[in-house]
Design a protein around this motif. Structure first.
Motif, PDB file in Angstrom:
ATOM      1  N   ASN A 238       0.828  -1.212   0.000  1.00  0.00           N
ATOM      2  CA  ASN A 238       0.000   0.000   0.000  1.00  0.00           C
ATOM      3  C   ASN A 238       0.859   1.257   0.000  1.00  0.00           C
ATOM      4  N   GLU A 239       2.184   1.079   0.062  1.00  0.00           N
ATOM      5  CA  GLU A 239       3.049   2.253   0.228  1.00  0.00           C
ATOM      6  C   GLU A 239       4.054   2.467  -0.878  1.00  0.00           C
ATOM      7  N   ARG A 240       4.430   1.415  -1.594  1.00  0.00           N
ATOM      8  CA  ARG A 240       5.524   1.581  -2.561  1.00  0.00           C
ATOM      9  C   ARG A 240       5.277   0.687  -3.751  1.00  0.00           C
ATOM     10  N   PRO A 241       5.789   1.117  -4.896  1.00  0.00           N
ATOM     11  CA  PRO A 241       5.700   0.247  -6.066  1.00  0.00           C
ATOM     12  C   PRO A 241       6.707  -0.884  -5.900  1.00  0.00           C
ATOM     13  N   LEU A 242       6.294  -2.077  -6.204  1.00  0.00           N
ATOM     14  CA  LEU A 242       7.205  -3.223  -6.093  1.00  0.00           C
ATOM     15  C   LEU A 242       7.193  -3.961  -7.420  1.00  0.00           C
ATOM     16  N   PRO A 243       8.357  -4.340  -7.914  1.00  0.00           N
ATOM     17  CA  PRO A 243       8.360  -5.188  -9.109  1.00  0.00           C
ATOM     18  C   PRO A 243       7.759  -6.535  -8.735  1.00  0.00           C
ATOM     19  N   VAL A 244       7.169  -7.213  -9.696  1.00  0.00           N
ATOM     20  CA  VAL A 244       6.686  -8.567  -9.422  1.00  0.00           C
ATOM     21  C   VAL A 244       7.897  -9.423  -9.086  1.00  0.00           C
ATOM     22  N   HIS A 245       7.873 -10.013  -7.940  1.00  0.00           N
ATOM     23  CA  HIS A 245       8.995 -10.873  -7.576  1.00  0.00           C
ATOM     24  C   HIS A 245       8.538 -11.876  -6.532  1.00  0.00           C
ATOM     25  N   HIS A 246       9.346 -12.907  -6.356  1.00  0.00           N
ATOM     26  CA  HIS A 246       9.114 -13.887  -5.302  1.00  0.00           C
ATOM     27  C   HIS A 246      10.064 -13.606  -4.152  1.00  0.00           C
TER      28      HIS A 246
END
Ligand code: C2O
Ligand code: CU
Length: 472
Positions: free
Chosen positions: A419-427
């Motif tokens: 809800n706070e930061r963009p995250l790349p799709v990752h595991h």
């Protein structure tokens, strides 16, 4: 996908493919590993001439590095020769999706290994990547004194890189008198952790590596500290992230990547021309701290633009988000004994359990349940019972003012959103939660057994922020 053929043939990467073909195990060998947990006084370069009574797994290396290929089995005999009566131990293979009985959690998945006793772990890691192992008992002290090692499972490169540098970061808690400071303090445990007084990379103040010039060199960056959060940045070279917690991601440029305790990132750098130097920094402190220097030497290896080869895709089952069941997991502070008491379950009493693996203090909780319950004499009930094969979305909510790297055993989760930061799709196997942040992760509960989920800020883990899920 014709896996066997694809693995053998030279791989040419279609321009649009973000990841290589799936990593497939080839029939391998059995790697025999003998680890003897013992006290071994050592003077590391970062100790500034002091010798400390380290506890290590290996006679030769403070931090043993075990390398194997996908498809190999690892058979480890652990002998506990620690110098203190009652100091039992175990090994947890962090990030490996292994059978539950090999997971190394005392009382939950195995009896603790007593001083003088031994235990054998035997499994075939199903994934490639940068993993590590550490004790899961009295962890603040045992890890604080050194008990850890790296486990690298090879076989994920679609085109071999031109070199590799492993960087393992951790602090040491050394006092003015040259001895160890307490590894767990009320202040640290109830706050951001008891930081080390001496930082290190590969046992030195920083790592100085020589690398081929104008080459694509793989860095395996490990944060194996118990408390410190590190933000990795590289100056003087282009760099791309190629794996997170050992799992391939579509390569993306590295600006800054934050590693909480237990988190790893694999980065490929295009090294400078001969005579040049790239510097790996921790950008988190006000004044960046040098973690490593990469000095380029020799003839240029590559000519074209930097476009690092992706790694092979991991064989992690894809969550079925449409059918997912949601599990809200809130991490919180537990201010009062009453709150702790209210959370006690009626799990079975454990014969022979003592207080060694568990601290007396309970400052933290997951879904209001603090581990351990009932004066450490019983296991709490699982946080949730999961149906084998079903997809779950865990909504991790940090209700506290502190950062928590939340680690799940036995499964690798797909990080969906924050809800706070963009995250790349990752595991990931360890997910950093910033203060008040909410992160959603999804996974297929495909591995039967009881699996810990806990904060990897070890003092938080040892003061309540730990639970388990049961996959049945
Ligand atoms: Cu690396 Cu349960 O931990
Ligand atoms: Cu925490």
């Amino acid at each position: 996908m014709t896996a066997a053929g694809a693995a053998a043939a030279p791989v040419r990467r279609p321009a649009a493919a973000p990841l290589g073909p799936m990593a497939e195990p080839a029939p391998g060998r059995t790697v025999a590993l003998d680890l003897v947990a013992a006290e071994r006084p050592r003077s590391l370069p970062c100790f500034g001439g002091r010798t400390l009574p380290l506890w290590t797994f290996s006679e030769t290396d403070v931090l043993p590095v075990v390398r194997m290929r996908l498809g190999d089995r690892l058979r480890t005999r652990l002998v506990n020769a620690l110098p203190r009566a009652g100091e039992h131990t175990s090994i947890h293979w962090h990030g490996i999706r292994l059978p539950n009985a090999e997971d190394g959690v005392p009382y939950l998945t195995q009896p603790p290994t007593a001083v003088g006793a031994s235990h054998t772990y035997d499994f075939e890691p199903p994934d490639t990547g940068s993993f590590f192992f550490h004790t899961h008992c009295n962890t603040a002290e045992q890890l604080g004194r050194g008990l850890a090692g790296l486990l690298i499972v090879e076989g994920d490169e679609t085109e071999p890189y031109d070199g590799e540098v492993v960087l393992a970061m951790r602090d040491w808690r050394i006092g003015e008198d040259g001895g160890f400071l307490p590894f767990l303090t009320d202040r640290g445990a109830s706050g951001a952790g008891s930081f080390g007084t001496v930082r290190s990379v590969n046992g030195a103040p920083f790592a100085a590596a020589t690398v081929p010039a104008l080459a694509d060199v793989r860095l395996r960056l490990y944060n194996i500290d118990a408390s410190r959060v590190v933000t990795v940045g590289i100056e003087g070279a282009e760099a791309a992230v190629v794996a997170v917690d050992g799992v391939a991601v579509a390569p993306f440029p590295l600006a800054a990547w934050t590693l909480g305790p237990a988190m790893r990132v694999d980065v490929v750098v295009r090294t400078p021309a001969a005579g040049g130097r790239a510097v790996v920094h921790d950008l988190r402190p006000a004044k960046p701290v040098v973690l490593a220097t990469l000095s380029a030497e020799g003839p240029a290896v590559r000519a074209g633009a930097f476009d690092p080869a992706p790694l092979r895709r991991a064989r992690i089952p894809e969550p079925d988000l449409g059918a997912a069941e949601r599990l809200p997991f809130a991490v919180s502070t537990t201010a009062t004994g009453a709150a702790v008491g209210a959370s006690l379950g009626d799990g079975p009493a454990l014969p022979g359990i003592d207080d060694l693996c568990l601290s007396d203090r309970t400052f933290w909780a997951i879904n209001k349940a603090a581990w351990p319950a009932d004066g450490h004499r019983s296991l709490p009930p699982p946080l949730a019972v999961l149906r084998r094969g079903a997809t779950y979305v865990i909504e991790l909510a940090n209700t506290t003012r502190h950062i928590h790297p939340i680690h799940m055993h036995g499964h690798t989760v797909k990080v969906l959103s924050s809800n706070e930061r963009p995250l790349p799709v990752h595991h990931a196997d360890t997910v950093l939660l910033y203060p008040k942040e909410r992160v959603e992760v999804a996974f297929v509960a495909d591995n039967p057994g009881d699996w810990m989920i806990h904060c990897h800020l070890i003092e938080h883990q040892e003061t309540g922020m730990m639970g388990y899920v049961r996959v049945a």
